[in-house]
Design an enzyme around this catalytic site. Structure first.
Site, mmCIF file in Angstrom:
data_model
loop_
_atom_site.group_PDB
_atom_site.id
_atom_site.type_symbol
_atom_site.label_atom_id
_atom_site.label_comp_id
_atom_site.label_asym_id
_atom_site.label_seq_id
_atom_site.Cartn_x
_atom_site.Cartn_y
_atom_site.Cartn_z
ATOM 1 N N ASP A 1 0.869 -1.194 0.000
ATOM 2 C CA ASP A 1 0.000 0.000 0.000
ATOM 3 C C ASP A 1 0.900 1.237 0.000
ATOM 4 O O ASP A 1 2.115 1.141 0.211
ATOM 5 C CB ASP A 1 -0.906 -0.001 1.242
ATOM 6 C CG ASP A 1 -1.880 1.181 1.274
ATOM 7 O OD1 ASP A 1 -2.321 1.629 0.196
ATOM 8 O OD2 ASP A 1 -2.190 1.675 2.372
ATOM 9 N N SER A 2 0.284 2.387 -0.200
ATOM 10 C CA SER A 2 1.034 3.641 -0.111
ATOM 11 C C SER A 2 1.435 3.937 1.335
ATOM 12 O O SER A 2 2.433 4.593 1.596
ATOM 13 C CB SER A 2 0.177 4.788 -0.635
ATOM 14 O OG SER A 2 -0.993 4.888 0.164
ATOM 15 N N CYS B 1 -4.343 -1.578 -1.983
ATOM 16 C CA CYS B 1 -4.564 -0.146 -2.185
ATOM 17 C C CYS B 1 -5.497 0.006 -3.384
ATOM 18 O O CYS B 1 -5.148 -0.410 -4.498
ATOM 19 C CB CYS B 1 -3.228 0.531 -2.464
ATOM 20 S SG CYS B 1 -3.368 2.274 -2.921
ATOM 21 N N GLU C 1 -3.973 7.518 9.091
ATOM 22 C CA GLU C 1 -2.514 7.445 9.307
ATOM 23 C C GLU C 1 -2.177 7.919 10.727
ATOM 24 O O GLU C 1 -1.378 7.294 11.432
ATOM 25 C CB GLU C 1 -1.779 8.328 8.283
ATOM 26 C CG GLU C 1 -1.772 7.785 6.863
ATOM 27 C CD GLU C 1 -0.691 6.727 6.625
ATOM 28 O OE1 GLU C 1 0.354 6.757 7.303
ATOM 29 O OE2 GLU C 1 -0.933 5.855 5.754
ATOM 30 N N CYS D 1 -11.163 2.560 0.046
ATOM 31 C CA CYS D 1 -9.767 2.894 0.325
ATOM 32 C C CYS D 1 -9.408 2.033 1.518
ATOM 33 O O CYS D 1 -10.167 1.983 2.501
ATOM 34 C CB CYS D 1 -9.620 4.373 0.671
ATOM 35 S SG CYS D 1 -7.994 4.796 1.356
ATOM 36 N N HIS E 1 -7.429 2.390 3.815
ATOM 37 C CA HIS E 1 -7.270 3.107 5.084
ATOM 38 C C HIS E 1 -8.583 3.179 5.874
ATOM 39 O O HIS E 1 -8.563 3.332 7.092
ATOM 40 C CB HIS E 1 -6.810 4.555 4.828
ATOM 41 C CG HIS E 1 -5.348 4.686 4.559
ATOM 42 N ND1 HIS E 1 -4.757 4.264 3.394
ATOM 43 C CD2 HIS E 1 -4.339 5.208 5.316
ATOM 44 C CE1 HIS E 1 -3.455 4.524 3.438
ATOM 45 N NE2 HIS E 1 -3.178 5.092 4.591
HETATM 46 N N1 DGL Z 1 -4.900 3.067 0.938
HETATM 47 C C1 DGL Z 1 -5.000 3.618 -0.363
HETATM 48 C C2 DGL Z 1 -6.250 3.125 -1.096
HETATM 49 O O1 DGL Z 1 -6.760 2.077 -0.800
HETATM 50 C C3 DGL Z 1 -4.719 5.052 -0.662
HETATM 51 C C4 DGL Z 1 -4.355 6.104 0.300
HETATM 52 C C5 DGL Z 1 -3.544 7.198 -0.357
HETATM 53 O O2 DGL Z 1 -2.350 6.984 -0.518
HETATM 54 O O3 DGL Z 1 -4.113 8.239 -0.747
HETATM 55 O O4 DGL Z 1 -6.723 3.753 -2.000
#
Ligand code: DGL
Length: 267
Positions: free
Chosen positions: A13-14, A77, A155, A191, A193
């Protein structure tokens, strides 16, 4: 027979969002060695362009797979997967699982036929999402919201900062205040997150709204693709790999340990 040399599952993931997917994989495959890779050097992906992500993700996953020789790569992600999945599959010769918005289960479950899709700004505008809607929710009103702020709050939560419910309420009004927004009965957490904020999002949402994500489905797919692998008998320590070394990573150590990632390293 167990095998102590089993190749790891690489989860990417990012940032920390993919930990929500890792937790589901860990629950299904408790003995699989896991490498969690976070592209903190480039985080967040949401505000970036398609061209940037389509170039960055295959190149980075190429370096990661060369170094760690995974048996499967999980792109945990939605932003990376909805933009770069086909590029990654073309570039790497191993099974790739991509996390994409759970519009199919939401479309199946919705009674009101109004669905919310909550992702990053980049994800919610993707043709990939349009195709999922056309295939699985064509008779639904699908309201979309991209939020970088919600990513930031997730985060921060993993760095020990409790989210402010008022901030989350304000963000969610961006969905509920759209025309027909009050009729939403399914919200796709598009997302990775956002499942980390599931309780907070549920608290500020009207009763009767169900939050749906792809994590369990991704774990089932990963288990299917690795069904012939004999995992080591004991649970191996998971490793977290970051693309940028800075003091901030240390703040994540307690949360990473909670997810079984006891070693931190850098690419
Ligand atoms: N967790 C990521 C997703 O599922 C993206 C978060 C990000 O880097 O903006 O899209």
């Amino acid at each position: 027979m167990t095998d102590s040399t089993a190749r790891p599952i690489l989860i990417f993931d990012s940032g920390v969002g993919g930990l929500s997917v890792l937790a589901e994989i860990r629950a299904l495959l408790p003995h699989a060695p896991l490498i969690y890779a976070a592209d903190n050097a480039w985080h967040p992906y949401g505000p970036r362009t398609e061209a940037e992500i389509a170039a960055r993700v295959p190149a980075l996953l190429g370096r990661l797979t060369e170094r760690f020789r995974p048996c499967v790569v999980v792109i945990a992600c939605n932003t990376a997967a909805t933009i770069a999945l086909s590029h990654v599959r073309a570039a790497l010769d191993l099974p790739i699982v991509g996390t994409v918005p759970a519009i199919k289960p939401a479309g199946l479950a919705s009674k009101s036929r109004v669905i919310g899709v909550l992702g990053t700004q980049a994800t919610v505008r993707q043709p990939y999402v349009d195709r999922l809607v056309a295939e699985f929710a064509s008779d639904c009103t699908v309201l979309r919201l991209g939020s970088a702020e919600l990513v930031r709050i997730a985060e921060e939560k993993l760095r020990g900062h409790a989210p402010d419910l008022n901030d989350i309420k304000k963000i969610m009004e961006g969905l509920y205040d759209q025309p027909e927004g009050q009729s939403i009965d399914q919200i796709v957490l598009a997302c990775t997150h956002f499942p980390l904020l599931r309780d907070e999002i549920a608290t500020v949402s009207p009763p009767g709204v169900t939050l749906v994500d792809s994590g369990a489905g991704i774990a089932r797919r990963t288990a299917f693709l690795t069904q012939d692998i004999v995992w080591p008998g004991a649970r191996s320590a998971g490793r977290a790999i970051f693309t940028l070394s800075n003091d901030d990573v240390e703040l994540l150590a307690p949360a990473l340990t909670g997810y079984g990632l006891t070693e931190i390293d850098y690419l």
